[in-house]
Design a protein around this motif. Structure first.
Motif, PDB file in Angstrom:
ATOM      1  N   ASP A 161      -8.058  12.090   5.563  1.00 55.33           N
ATOM      2  CA  ASP A 161      -7.514  11.082   4.656  1.00 55.33           C
ATOM      3  C   ASP A 161      -8.631  10.726   3.682  1.00 55.33           C
ATOM      4  OD1 ASP A 161      -9.059   9.503   6.263  1.00 55.33           O
ATOM      5  OD2 ASP A 161      -7.383   8.581   7.313  1.00 55.33           O
ATOM      6  N   ALA A 162      -8.554   9.573   3.039  1.00 50.86           N
ATOM      7  CA  ALA A 162      -9.574   9.266   2.038  1.00 50.86           C
ATOM      8  C   ALA A 162     -10.819   8.726   2.735  1.00 50.86           C
ATOM      9  CB  ALA A 162      -9.022   8.280   1.025  1.00 50.86           C
ATOM     10  N   ARG A 165       5.560   5.105   4.352  1.00 45.70           N
ATOM     11  CA  ARG A 165       5.883   6.219   5.237  1.00 45.70           C
ATOM     12  C   ARG A 165       5.727   5.845   6.713  1.00 45.70           C
ATOM     13  NH1 ARG A 165       2.028   9.695   1.886  1.00 45.70           N
ATOM     14  NH2 ARG A 165       0.812   9.093   3.706  1.00 45.70           N
ATOM     15  N   SER A 210       0.882  -1.172   0.000  1.00 44.18           N
ATOM     16  CA  SER A 210       0.000   0.000   0.000  1.00 44.18           C
ATOM     17  C   SER A 210       0.914   1.215   0.000  1.00 44.18           C
ATOM     18  CB  SER A 210      -0.852  -0.034   1.268  1.00 44.18           C
ATOM     19  OG  SER A 210      -1.500   1.197   1.457  1.00 44.18           O
ATOM     20  N   GLY A 211       0.752   2.092  -0.969  1.00 42.19           N
ATOM     21  CA  GLY A 211       1.694   3.206  -1.155  1.00 42.19           C
ATOM     22  C   GLY A 211       2.061   3.921   0.140  1.00 42.19           C
ATOM     23  N   SER A 212       1.045   4.392   0.851  1.00 42.62           N
ATOM     24  CA  SER A 212       1.314   5.216   2.032  1.00 42.62           C
ATOM     25  C   SER A 212       1.992   4.413   3.149  1.00 42.62           C
ATOM     26  CB  SER A 212       0.020   5.850   2.544  1.00 42.62           C
ATOM     27  OG  SER A 212      -0.914   4.851   2.864  1.00 42.62           O
ATOM     28  N   SER A 257      -9.259   3.495  -2.040  1.00 45.38           N
ATOM     29  CA  SER A 257      -8.223   4.421  -2.505  1.00 45.38           C
ATOM     30  C   SER A 257      -7.612   3.933  -3.822  1.00 45.38           C
ATOM     31  CB  SER A 257      -7.180   4.705  -1.426  1.00 45.38           C
ATOM     32  OG  SER A 257      -6.589   3.542  -0.975  1.00 45.38           O
ATOM     33  N   LEU A 283      -7.314  17.262  -1.882  1.00 48.90           N
ATOM     34  CA  LEU A 283      -7.503  15.808  -2.034  1.00 48.90           C
ATOM     35  C   LEU A 283      -8.979  15.503  -2.315  1.00 48.90           C
ATOM     36  CD1 LEU A 283      -6.606  12.766  -1.552  1.00 48.90           C
ATOM     37  CD2 LEU A 283      -7.117  13.170   0.861  1.00 48.90           C
ATOM     38  N   HIS A 342      -7.100   6.547  -6.727  1.00 43.72           N
ATOM     39  CA  HIS A 342      -5.810   6.831  -7.379  1.00 43.72           C
ATOM     40  C   HIS A 342      -5.964   6.712  -8.899  1.00 43.72           C
ATOM     41  CE1 HIS A 342      -3.163   7.082  -3.908  1.00 43.72           C
ATOM     42  NE2 HIS A 342      -3.646   5.971  -3.418  1.00 43.72           N
TER      43      HIS A 342
HETATM   44  O1  PMV Z   1      -1.794   4.098   0.503  1.00 45.62           O
HETATM   45  P1  PMV Z   1      -3.096   4.275  -0.216  1.00 45.62           P
HETATM   46  O2  PMV Z   1      -3.070   3.690  -1.580  1.00 45.62           O
HETATM   47  O3  PMV Z   1      -4.246   3.752   0.617  1.00 45.62           O
HETATM   48  O4  PMV Z   1      -3.346   5.836  -0.438  1.00 45.62           O
HETATM   49  C1  PMV Z   1      -3.528   6.705   0.623  1.00 45.62           C
HETATM   50  C2  PMV Z   1      -3.859   8.052   0.147  1.00 45.62           C
HETATM   51  C3  PMV Z   1      -4.184   9.104   1.198  1.00 45.62           C
HETATM   52  O5  PMV Z   1      -4.300   8.550   2.486  1.00 45.62           O
HETATM   53  C4  PMV Z   1      -5.506   9.748   0.834  1.00 45.62           C
HETATM   54  C5  PMV Z   1      -3.127  10.194   1.194  1.00 45.62           C
HETATM   55  C6  PMV Z   1      -1.803   9.839   1.765  1.00 45.62           C
HETATM   56  O6  PMV Z   1      -0.819  10.403   1.270  1.00 45.62           O
HETATM   57  O7  PMV Z   1      -1.721   9.056   2.729  1.00 45.62           O
END
Ligand code: PMV
Length: 360
Positions: free
Chosen positions: A314-315, A170, A165-167, A223, A273, A227
């Motif tokens: 967030d989303a 982090r 999952s992209g985020s 999400s 967003l 995206h």
């Molecule tokens: O990690 P994903 O694909 O669930 O994307 C998260 C996107 C947001 O939470 C909306 C923004 C972000 O940068 O975390």
């Protein structure tokens, strides 16, 4: 760095059976990641506060098989109970990361995971969940190759988490993590998140995030779908450019501690967003009436009390209320008196900026 550097050459050690365990936090983006290219490569750089209390704890018990299997072999337990409906997501994750962890089909895994926050809180658990699992697999890789450095370990854990999952990329370190190529940040890359390398004013060291649970239901639009709607989005080009500009400015804010500008950038990012969601085709709205009520209350309180309180989203419909340590008493009182009434079952979570994942 290239992704090929994460493909291991040969392992020096063996690991027959054992257990590895990590607790990994969630994170809240200040500059939002929304829109991606293939393989979870972000369309723009993002930066987040790593959280502390909202976390996933995952243990992986591994047992080497007699010979490499044709498929992944794993059992999955969520909060102590078998969780079949999570398995396809894990299977997809394992498929994506296998090229970088070629031992995965040589083991049977028992994956046991639990969240510190209530299951149906509407809080995305993918960032903490995927990062915790990535860290467990990295701990196994470290047993096979004890010479890997801490920097490589963290970078690769973030790289693997990103593929889940992209985020999630982090959530390995803290307190501020930046992900995505950005001209003004040395070492920044699309491949993994890095600990924010530049100067940070002390006001940001103890920031608070109280998460107001406005809607605990399942999101109507995932999400992943969101995206994808940034492809051919009429404002995509401007949005991706704006993220770079906002990040440039936020870097100055981090250095100087200018909270007025911090508030403006962070709230604008949150609303942008959601504006992207409302202007995609098909369009959708994830905010709820109570999300807007809370935002208006925050604006009113800020104006009357000359506070630095602000919100981000967030989303989903939940509101993250951000405020510095020296305002915690007044803001917390305001949250209890005025905002909690807009939460589903009056539920909220008190969190703050954290330092990243911990091995248990
Ligand atoms: O990690 P994903 O694909 O669930 O994307 C998260 C996107 C947001 O939470 C909306 C923004 C972000 O940068 O975390």
């Amino acid at each position: 760095m290239t992704q090929e550097e994460f493909v291991p050459k040969a392992y020096t050690n063996a690991a027959l059976e054992g257990t590895v365990k990590w607790k990994s936090p969630s994170n809240i983006a200040l500059i939002k990641y929304w829109g991606k290219k293939d393989n979870q490569i972000p369309a723009n750089p993002s930066i987040s506060f790593t959280l502390d209390a909202c976390a996933t704890t995952t243990s992986v018990t591994y047992k080497k098989l007699d010979s490499k299997a044709d498929n992944f072999s794993f059992d999955l337990f969520f909060e102590g109970k078998p969780k079949e409906d999570f398995k396809p997501k894990i299977e997809t994750f394992l498929t994506r990361i296998e090229a970088y962890l070629p031992f995965l089909k040589e083991y049977h895994f028992k994956i046991e995971t639990s969240n510190s926050f209530p299951h149906s809180s509407g809080i995305a658990s993918s960032a903490s969940g995927m990062s915790a699992l990535a860290l467990c697999f990295m701990s196994l890789e470290k047993k096979l190759n004890p010479s890997i450095t801490t920097a490589f370990f963290n970078n690769k854990a973030s790289f693997l988490a990103r593929l889940g999952s992209g985020s999630a990329c982090r959530s390995i370190e803290g307190p501020l993590v930046q992900w995505g190529n950005h001209k003004k940040t040395e070492g920044s890359t699309d491949l993994f998140g890095i600990k924010y390398p530049n100067e940070v004013h002390s006001v940001f060291k103890n920031y608070h995030d109280t998460i107001l649970l406005v809607d605990k239901g399942q999101k109507q639009v995932s999400s992943t779908v969101g995206h994808n709607l940034m492809h051919n989005h009429p404002f995509a080009k401007e949005r991706f450019a704006q993220a770079h500009t906002n990040l440039n400015e936020l870097q100055t804010v981090f250095k100087e501690g200018n909270l007025k500008r911090f508030v403006e950038i962070v709230e604008s990012e949150a609303l942008t967003l959601h504006a992207m969601m409302m202007t995609s085709m098909p369009y959708f709205i994830l905010m709820k009436p109570n999300t807007l009520q809370i935002i208006n209350k925050i604006w009113e309180f800020r104006a009357i009390n000359k506070s630095n309180i602000c919100f981000t989203l967030d989303a989903g419909a939940n509101v993250h209320v951000l405020y510095p340590e020296n305002e915690k008493q007044v803001v917390y009182q305001f949250i209890k008196d005025e905002l909690v009434a807009y939460c589903e079952n009056e539920q909220y979570l008190c969190d703050r900026i954290g330092l990243g994942a911990k091995q248990l």
